[in-house]
Design a protein around this motif. Structure first.
Motif, PDB file in Angstrom:
ATOM      1  N   LEU A 162       0.831  -1.293   0.077  1.00  0.00           N
ATOM      2  CA  LEU A 162       0.031  -0.088   0.037  1.00  0.00           C
ATOM      3  C   LEU A 162       0.903   1.296   0.114  1.00  0.00           C
ATOM      4  N   ASP A 163       0.234   2.362  -0.539  1.00  0.00           N
ATOM      5  CA  ASP A 163       0.822   3.659  -0.329  1.00  0.00           C
ATOM      6  C   ASP A 163      -0.054   4.090   0.618  1.00  0.00           C
ATOM      7  N   PRO A 164       0.559   4.473   2.000  1.00  0.00           N
ATOM      8  CA  PRO A 164      -0.147   5.021   2.912  1.00  0.00           C
ATOM      9  C   PRO A 164      -0.658   6.514   2.590  1.00  0.00           C
ATOM     10  N   GLU A 165       0.290   7.330   1.815  1.00  0.00           N
ATOM     11  CA  GLU A 165      -0.115   8.503   1.670  1.00  0.00           C
ATOM     12  C   GLU A 165      -1.232   8.878   0.721  1.00  0.00           C
ATOM     13  N   THR A 166      -1.496   7.800  -0.135  1.00  0.00           N
ATOM     14  CA  THR A 166      -2.561   8.021  -1.278  1.00  0.00           C
ATOM     15  C   THR A 166      -3.641   6.781  -1.113  1.00  0.00           C
ATOM     16  N   ASP A 167      -3.463   5.719  -0.809  1.00  0.00           N
ATOM     17  CA  ASP A 167      -4.258   4.699  -0.460  1.00  0.00           C
ATOM     18  C   ASP A 167      -5.305   4.568   0.770  1.00  0.00           C
ATOM     19  N   LEU A 168      -5.062   5.572   1.658  1.00  0.00           N
ATOM     20  CA  LEU A 168      -5.989   5.646   2.798  1.00  0.00           C
ATOM     21  C   LEU A 168      -6.487   7.020   2.960  1.00  0.00           C
ATOM     22  N   GLN A 169      -7.641   6.991   3.744  1.00  0.00           N
ATOM     23  CA  GLN A 169      -8.028   8.385   4.152  1.00  0.00           C
ATOM     24  C   GLN A 169      -7.689   8.305   5.509  1.00  0.00           C
ATOM     25  N   PHE A 170      -6.624   8.854   5.827  1.00  0.00           N
ATOM     26  CA  PHE A 170      -6.165   8.727   7.225  1.00  0.00           C
ATOM     27  C   PHE A 170      -6.134   9.962   7.940  1.00  0.00           C
ATOM     28  N   ARG A 171      -6.279   9.881   9.300  1.00  0.00           N
ATOM     29  CA  ARG A 171      -6.216  11.072  10.251  1.00  0.00           C
ATOM     30  C   ARG A 171      -5.276  10.662  11.467  1.00  0.00           C
ATOM     31  N   TYR A 172      -4.836  11.651  12.321  1.00  0.00           N
ATOM     32  CA  TYR A 172      -4.227  11.565  13.527  1.00  0.00           C
ATOM     33  C   TYR A 172      -4.887  11.641  14.663  1.00  0.00           C
ATOM     34  N   SER A 173      -5.304  10.524  15.369  1.00  0.00           N
ATOM     35  CA  SER A 173      -6.386  10.582  16.611  1.00  0.00           C
ATOM     36  C   SER A 173      -5.828  11.194  17.752  1.00  0.00           C
ATOM     37  N   GLY A 174      -4.359  11.440  17.818  1.00  0.00           N
ATOM     38  CA  GLY A 174      -3.699  11.977  18.950  1.00  0.00           C
ATOM     39  C   GLY A 174      -3.050  11.101  20.130  1.00  0.00           C
ATOM     40  N   SER A 175      -3.740   9.634  20.150  1.00  0.00           N
ATOM     41  CA  SER A 175      -3.322   8.959  21.319  1.00  0.00           C
ATOM     42  C   SER A 175      -3.984   7.580  20.916  1.00  0.00           C
TER      43      SER A 175
END
Length: 288
Positions: free
Chosen positions: A164-177
Motif C-alpha cells: 500500500l501507499d499510505p499517503e494515497t491509498d488511505l483516508q487517514f487521520r491522527y487521533s492524537g493517542s
C-alpha cells in the motif's frame, strides 16, 4: 533619619534576614525535586495521574527526593521539556526517543523487557469485512500521534511492505493517542486503526474497550520501542539510581508499581538498539 530609627530599621532587616534563612536556607541545601514525564499514551492521562501515586512514592524513595510526575500535552511537548530542562527524565516511544536523541542528545536508561520485542496491532470494527492490510485500501484509517512509534511509524512501514501507499491509498487521520484510536474504531468513526499492543490489551482487560466491538486483523513484526531517558546533563549518579530503581522491581512486593508501568521486569537500554530503526525513520523522513 535619627539614630534610634536607623537602629530600629537595621534590626528589622536583620530579623527578616534570619527568618528568610530559616525558611529557605535549609531547604536550598536539600536535594531539589525530580521531574519525570510520561508521553500521553504511555498508560498515562491527566485523569489517571492520581492512580500513579504508588509509582511516585516508590521513585521518591529510590531517588532520595520529591518526584513530580508530569504528563505533557503531546509527544512533542515531552521532547521539548527534556530539551529546556523542565523534565529530568521521560518515558518515550521509539520515534520520540530518536527525535529527542537527535535534537538534545538524551541518554537512554532503562526499558521493559517486552519493549525489546514490541508490536503494533491493527484493529477494525468486529463486523467489518476487512481481513488483511491490503483490505485497508480506500478506507478511513486512524494513526495515533504523529510522533508515535507503534501508532504511526510501524503501521506506516507495515502498510508499505504490504504493497500500500499510505499517503494515497488511505483516508487517514491522527487521533492524537492510542486510546483515542481504539475508541474511534470501536465507534465506527474510522474503518481501522493501529495502536500500541499493551494499551490495547490494557483497555480490553479493564473494560475500557469492548472486545465484542473490535477485532485485531494484524500484529506487526516485533520491534524495539519504549525507553526511559534522561536529559544529557543529569548527573551519572542520578541516572544510576533511576536505573537501579527499575531493574530492582520484582513481581510480588512491587506488583502495584509494575502494574502501573505495564511490565514485569526492566533491563538497561542502550542507543545501539535503535540503529536500524533510526535508518528507517530517516528514510521515511520522520526525523525532520
Amino acid at each position: 533619619m535619627t539614630l534610634s530609627r536607623r537602629t530600629a530599621v537595621i534590626s528589622a532587616i536583620t530579623f527578616f534576614s534570619v527568618i528568610m534563612f530559616f525558611a529557605y536556607g535549609v531547604r536550598a541545601g536539600q536535594p531539589q525535586g525530580f521531574s519525570i514525564g510520561m508521553v500521553p499514551d504511555a498508560g498515562a492521562t491527566q485523569v489517571s495521574i492520581q492512580e500513579k501515586t504508588p509509582l511516585k512514592s516508590y521513585l521518591s524513595k529510590a531517588m532520595g527526593r520529591d518526584v513530580n510526575l508530569v504528563i505533557p500535552t503531546s509527544y512533542n511537548a515531552t521532547i521539548e521539556a527534556l530539551g529546556n530542562g523542565s523534565l529530568d527524565v521521560a518515558y518515550l516511544g521509539r520515534l520520540s526517543y530518536l527525535k529527542a536523541h537527535k535534537q538534545y542528545d538524551v541518554v537512554p536508561l532503562v526499558q521493559r523487557s517486552i519493549d525489546l520485542q514490541f508490536h503494533s496491532v491493527f484493529i477494525t470494527p468486529a463486523s467489518s469485512p476487512i481481513r488483511s492490510l491490503k483490505d485497508l485500501k480506500g478506507k478511513k484509517f486512524a494513526y495515533g500521534d504523529i510522533n508515535s512509534t507503534s501508532g504511526h511509524l510501524i503501521p506506516y512501514l507495515e502498510m508499505r511492505q504490504a504493497g500500500l501507499d499510505p499517503e494515497t491509498d488511505l483516508q487517514f487521520r491522527y487521533s492524537g493517542s492510542h486510546p483515542a484510536t481504539a475508541k474511534a474504531v470501536e465507534s465506527g468513526a474510522v474503518d481501522a486503526g493501529a495502536l500500541d499492543e499493551s494499551v490495547y490489551n490494557s483497555m480490553v482487560s479493564e473494560g475500557k474497550l469492548d472486545k465484542n466491538k473490535v477485532r485485531v486483523i494484524y500484529n506487526s513484526k516485533p520491534f524495539v520501542d519504549y525507553v526511559w531517558v534522561a536529559r544529557k546533563d543529569i548527573p551519572p549518579a542520578d541516572r544510576e539510581r533511576f536505573i537501579q530503581a527499575f531493574t530492582s522491581l520484582k513481581e510480588g512486593p512491587d506488583s502495584q508499581v509494575l502494574q502501573i508501568l505495564r511490565g514485569k521486569d526492566f533491563v538497561r537500554a542502550n542507543n545501539e538498539e535503535y540503529s536500524v530503526l533510526r535508518l528507517i525513520a530517516q528514510q521515511l523522513k520522520m526525523l525532520q
